[in-house]
Design an enzyme around this catalytic site. Structure first.
Site, PDB file in Angstrom:
ATOM      1  CE  LYS A 179      -1.715   2.906   2.294  1.00 56.93           C
ATOM      2  NZ  LYS A 179      -1.675   4.420   2.197  1.00 56.93           N
ATOM      3  CD  GLU A 254      12.325   3.735   9.768  1.00 52.32           C
ATOM      4  OE1 GLU A 254      12.483   4.565  10.699  1.00 52.32           O
ATOM      5  OE2 GLU A 254      12.266   4.061   8.588  1.00 52.32           O
ATOM      6  CB  CYS A 288      12.630   8.879   9.473  1.00 48.85           C
ATOM      7  SG  CYS A 288      13.674   7.652   8.642  1.00 48.85           S
ATOM      8  CD  GLU A 382       9.680  12.913  12.443  1.00 46.14           C
ATOM      9  OE1 GLU A 382      10.466  12.314  11.686  1.00 46.14           O
ATOM     10  OE2 GLU A 382       8.598  12.415  12.819  1.00 46.14           O
TER      11      GLU A 382
END
Length: 487
Positions: A179, A254, A288, A382
């Site tokens: 996906k 992750e 990330c 973040e």
């Protein structure tokens, strides 16, 4: 050369037992730099997921029965096809994902590495001969495929973050349902499907179902799926883990990061500021592993800030498809608004803008913030944008405390004139990855990759780690003749 996507009728379709119409309609692929519609793909819904997982479960056993060399050969063919067609893959990353050409080339190179490493897996030893406590019995442990692996990948590195799960999962005998994110459904979806189709992967073993949250949730909940490999935000990862946990499937998460680049007082500041700029601004900070917190010893902080701000001010920003730029656009308006909010709130709390801090359309200027403290939004959140918050600390002990003052634990980097000093400091950092005299953005297909805390559940990608991710142990004993028991 005829391009891969030109060879099939893919527009407005998804890939599941060939190219077919989707139950959920179609998705536009939009270029973030211009707003232009680049193409359309099929939009999957829960019904498409159910059909795909059923077909994958049906096709997987015969694939697992193929010899290791046969599966390896197919992965090598995919690598060769990608190598011959890399310009097509890079162009879609630039136009659909807003990548500058260098980032796109870097990503495709990473994909090639993942394919070659995955191709080496099926011909490695896949079991052990075990000692046994009973005479006349043979005891072995062998790796067996999980079955159907669901992969949910993000938009920022859409090809590598899909293929790093797809390739080893297929190589080790699984079927895969992918996906991809709707925003990069061509570069991270249709092109990936076409690559494995061109390599000769049998029908039913790979399904590519672009869409929003509905197909992702359906994939996580589907009882036919033995594992979910998810890469994305921590918030969504928690939801995926909760849904997948109800069917007791394996989950590899992750997730995000708020990574520290620590600059010690013996560092070469010209080199350190270069590492800091690269770590903070590559792909507009939408990684990330981005260096989201620059933790600098106070004796060299002013000079580091000056050098970093100068580098930021000299980085051109614009359309990476038509201009020579260092940074392209952010992916969408929502991401832009979040980056601007964090910067605005941090400045209101007392920080100072040394470079950037402004934007035009989706193009956010590389930004350096001075005077950042541990309570400010630019430290705690973040950012996922081209922002380098600089935090000044007194000594190494405070640097470690500040670096660890986060729920995330993906990666850290240290700049120092002494490798031993850097390694000593690294032992105190609670991250899955540490780089000494480097920046935070590193990836090798043969190295274990993953974070702790809010950055992930400790799972690891990487060639040897793939055995743990995508297979399970089966203990098998045998006797030449059966025998009776006391009952």
């Amino acid at each position: 050369m005829t391009e891969l996507l030109d060879q099939v009728d893919w527009q407005g379709k998804l890939y599941s037992n060939g190219w077919r119409d989707a139950s959920g309609g179609v998705l536009d692929s939009t270029e973030p730099a211009t707003g232009a519609v680049l193409g359309q793909v099929g939009q999957a819904d829960a019904a498409d997921v159910a059909a795909a997982t059923a077909r994958a479960a049906e096709a997987q056993p015969s694939w697992a029965e193929q010899t290791g060399p046969a599966r390896a050969a197919l992965i090598r063919r995919a690598a060769a096809i990608l190598s011959d067609n890399r310009a097509e893959f890079e162009r879609w990353l630039v136009r659909e994902g807003g990548a500058v050409p260098g980032k796109a080339a870097f990503e495709v190179e990473l994909v090639l590495g993942e394919l070659w490493e995955a191709a080496a897996l099926p011909t490695q030893p896949w079991g052990h001969l075990l000692p046994t406590s009973e005479p006349g019995r043979e005891s072995i442990a062998r790796r067996v495929p999980l079955g159907v692996v669901g992969v949910i990948s993000p938009w920022n590195f859409p090809q590598i973050l899909s293929v790093r799960a797809i390739a080893p999962a297929l190589a080790l005998g699984n079927a895969v349902v992918l996906k991809p994110d709707a925003q990069t459904a061509i570069s991270g979806g249709a092109l990936v499907a076409r690559l494995f189709e061109a390599a000769g992967l049998p029908d039913g073993l790979l399904h590519v179902l672009p869409g929003d949250a509905e197909p992702g949730a359906a994939l996580a909940a589907d009882p036919s799926v033995a594992m979910i490999a998810f890469t994305g935000s921590t918030a969504v990862g928690r939801e995926v883990g909760a849904v997948a946990g109800r069917t007791l499937k394996r989950v590899s998460l992750e997730l995000g990061g708020n990574n520290a680049l620590i600059v010690l007082d013996d560092a070469d500041l010209e080199v350190a500021s270069s590492a800091g700029a690269w770590g903070a601004f590559l792909h507009q900070g939408q990684v990330c592993m981005t260096a989201g917190r620059h933790i600098v010893l106070e004796s060299i902080a002013d000079e580091y800030l000056e050098r970093l701000a100068k580098r930021a001010a000299n980085l051109p920003v614009g359309d990476p498809h038509t201009e020579q730029v260092a940074l392209g656009p952010l992916i969408n308006e929502r991401q832009l608004a979040n980056v601007d909010r964090i910067v605005t709130e941090t400045v209101a709390a007392g920080a100072e803008i040394r470079a950037g801090g402004n934007y035009e359309r989706l193009f956010y200027q590389p930004t350096v913030l001075a005077g950042v403290t541990t309570t400010m939004p630019a430290f705690r959140e973040e950012i996922f944008g081209p922002v380098a918050p600089v935090v000044v600390v007194r000594d190494e002990a405070e640097a470690v405390r500040v670096a660890n003052d986060t729920e995330y634990g993906l990666v850290a980097a240290i700049q120092t004139g002494s490798v031993d000093r850097g390694l000593d400091l690294a032992r105190g950092l609670r991250t899955g990855i540490v780089h000494v005299n480097d920046q935070t953005l590193n990836n090798d297909a043969y190295a274990p990759f993953g974070g702790t805390g809010a950055s992930g559940n400790g799972s690891r990608f990487g060639s040897q780690s793939s055995w743990d991710e995508f297979t399970q142990w089966q203990w098998v004993t045998s006797r030449k003749e059966a025998h009776g028991f006391p009952f």
